[in-house]
Design a protein around this motif. Structure first.
Motif, short mmCIF file in Angstrom:
data_model
loop_
_atom_site.label_atom_id
_atom_site.label_comp_id
_atom_site.label_asym_id
_atom_site.label_seq_id
_atom_site.Cartn_x
_atom_site.Cartn_y
_atom_site.Cartn_z
N LEU A 73 0.86 -1.19 0.00
CA LEU A 73 0.00 0.00 0.00
C LEU A 73 0.89 1.23 0.00
O LEU A 73 1.88 1.28 0.74
N PRO A 74 0.56 2.25 -0.80
CA PRO A 74 1.34 3.49 -0.77
C PRO A 74 1.32 4.08 0.64
O PRO A 74 0.36 3.88 1.38
N LYS A 75 2.37 4.80 0.96
CA LYS A 75 2.52 5.35 2.32
C LYS A 75 1.41 6.33 2.68
O LYS A 75 0.91 6.34 3.81
N LYS A 76 1.04 7.18 1.70
CA LYS A 76 0.11 8.27 2.03
C LYS A 76 -1.32 7.75 2.25
O LYS A 76 -1.91 7.10 1.37
N ALA A 77 -1.86 8.06 3.43
CA ALA A 77 -3.24 7.67 3.74
C ALA A 77 -4.15 8.87 3.55
O ALA A 77 -3.71 10.02 3.68
N LEU A 78 -5.40 8.61 3.22
CA LEU A 78 -6.39 9.67 3.07
C LEU A 78 -7.64 9.25 3.86
O LEU A 78 -8.31 8.28 3.49
N THR A 79 -7.91 9.95 4.95
CA THR A 79 -9.03 9.57 5.82
C THR A 79 -10.33 10.22 5.34
O THR A 79 -10.31 11.18 4.55
N ASN A 80 -11.44 9.72 5.88
CA ASN A 80 -12.74 10.33 5.57
C ASN A 80 -12.75 11.79 5.99
O ASN A 80 -13.29 12.65 5.30
N ILE A 91 -16.09 2.22 4.62
CA ILE A 91 -14.72 2.72 4.38
C ILE A 91 -14.36 3.83 5.38
O ILE A 91 -15.16 4.75 5.61
N ARG A 92 -13.15 3.74 5.96
CA ARG A 92 -12.66 4.78 6.87
C ARG A 92 -11.39 5.44 6.35
O ARG A 92 -11.07 6.56 6.70
N ASN A 93 -10.66 4.68 5.52
CA ASN A 93 -9.34 5.13 5.09
C ASN A 93 -9.03 4.56 3.70
O ASN A 93 -9.61 3.54 3.31
N ARG A 94 -8.16 5.20 2.97
CA ARG A 94 -7.66 4.65 1.71
C ARG A 94 -6.24 5.18 1.53
O ARG A 94 -5.84 6.15 2.18
N HIS A 95 -5.46 4.55 0.64
CA HIS A 95 -4.08 4.97 0.40
C HIS A 95 -3.98 5.54 -1.01
O HIS A 95 -4.65 5.07 -1.94
N ILE A 96 -3.11 6.56 -1.15
CA ILE A 96 -2.98 7.27 -2.42
C ILE A 96 -1.50 7.26 -2.85
O ILE A 96 -0.63 7.64 -2.05
#
Ligand code: UT7
Length: 332
Positions: free
Chosen positions: A22-29, A49-54
């Protein structure tokens, strides 16, 4: 014609290991609420969904795939030089061509065998495993790297709240090997693969561009409610077909590893099929919908936890754009 000495061996394909990245950068809701008119409550309630990676700038689908592939090779205890087939499922390739799979092949220092991409959107990994299984059982290759890798963040319209909150980037991979003996419930290996598609639904989930139409990559468009309406029925159909083909039932399953698009779809499918909640693998809260990467990411999470034992019966399942859908039933 000289046929003496030629004998076709019965083969099956066995999963040797898996890995993910998973890419390091997380993007939260919460962070998304600063970008579009949405709320943590809406996203969690409707999707889980609570989080995803970008992926970072300059980090491509191939980079995610290479990291996942290396992790899978390590987990399987297989040297890259022993791989002679790479099947990479993606709808977000680095370039229109060549296949992202050949970037992975080159990065791993593999100069033999063959590598290609498969495009079946969220069902991509199930299609890729099915393809590798056919090649391995057909004797065209001995050891395959099967990868699902996506950078959906690059084809999202970040002003469209109905889609941009749902997807993320990531990659997962498995190593599969041809072993002697036909598929059987007594041995590790893929038991059955069920694939379906129905192009009448192509306008419900698509990208509004492409090399031949607009000469751009385009953006993802989805009629979410329409996709939702079809998802549970399609998913349960291919799973029931897997049970029927192998004489197994939901009670025989040790793990249900569904495509991670929406917690409500996962829960409703498991309930309809009578699969006990503790067997259902759910990672959608942490990485959102990563399309072709979602199943190997989910699979890797339970393998890493140490809970998967040799001989466990595992059902993989996905549904996505096209529509495409499918299932793979395997013994670990
Ligand atoms: O991986 C491929 C498969 N894809 C899927 O499985 C996706 C399947 N579909 C879904 O998961 C769901 O349909 C969604 C999560 C996309 C949407 O959930 P829904 O319960 O079907 O909501 P909806 O589309 O019917 O929208 C309900 C309301 C609408 O407002 P109005 O028209 O009722 O006033 C939307 O405008 O929610 C609104 N809405 C939002 N509100 C806050 C849509 N997106 C958002 C948002 N935040 N991000």
């Amino acid at each position: 014609m000289k046929t003496e000495g030629f004998k076709v061996k019965a083969l099956r394909s066995v999963f040797l290991g898996c890995g993910s990245y998973l890419p390091k950068k997380a993007l939260t809701n919460q962070q998304l609420t600063e970008m579009v008119d949405t709320s943590d409550e809406w996203i969690v309630q409707r999707t889980g969904i609570r989080n995803r990676h970008i992926a970072a700038e300059g980090e491509f689908t191939s980079h995610l795939a290479i990291n996942a592939a290396k992790a899978a090779l390590e987990n399987a205890g297989v040297d890259a030089q022993d791989i002679d087939l790479i099947v990479l499922a993606t709808s977000t390739p680095d370039n229109t061509f060549p296949a992202t799979a050949v970037d992975v092949q080159a990065a791993l220092g593999i100069n033999h065998g063959f590598a290609f991409d498969i495009q079946a959107v969220c069902s991509g990994f199930v299609y890729a495993v099915t393809t590798a299984d056919a090649y391995l059982r057909g004797g065209l290759a001995k050891r395959a790297l099967v990868i699902g890798a996506e950078t959906f963040s690059r084809i999202l319209d970040w002003e469209d709240r109905t889609t941009c909150v749902l997807f993320g980037d990531g990659a997962g991979a498995v190593v599969m090997e041809a072993q002697e003996g036909a598929p059987s419930l007594e041995e590790s290996g893929v038991l059955t693969c069920q694939l379906r598609s129905d192009g009448r639904h192509k306008d419900k989930l698509y990208v509004d561009g492409g090399p031949s139409t607009t000469q751009t990559a385009g953006y993802l468009r989805m009629q979410g409610r329409e996709v939702f309406k079809h998802a549970v029925g399609m998913v349960t159909d291919v799973i029931e077909a897997s049970f029927e083909a192998t004489g197994t039932t939901a009670d025989d399953l040790d793990w249900f590893v569904p495509h991670q698009a929406n917690q409500r779809i996962i829960d409703a499918s498991a309930k309809k099929l009578g699969i006990a909640p503790e067997k259902v693998v759910k990672t959608v809260s942490e990485h959102g919908n990563t399309s072709a990467a979602s199943i190997p990411l989910a699979l890797d999470s339970i393998v890493k936890s140490g809970d998967v034992k040799k001989g466990d019966l595992i059902m993989l399942e996905a549904m996505g754009g096209g529509f495409t859908w499918g299932s793979v039933l395997l013994k670990w």
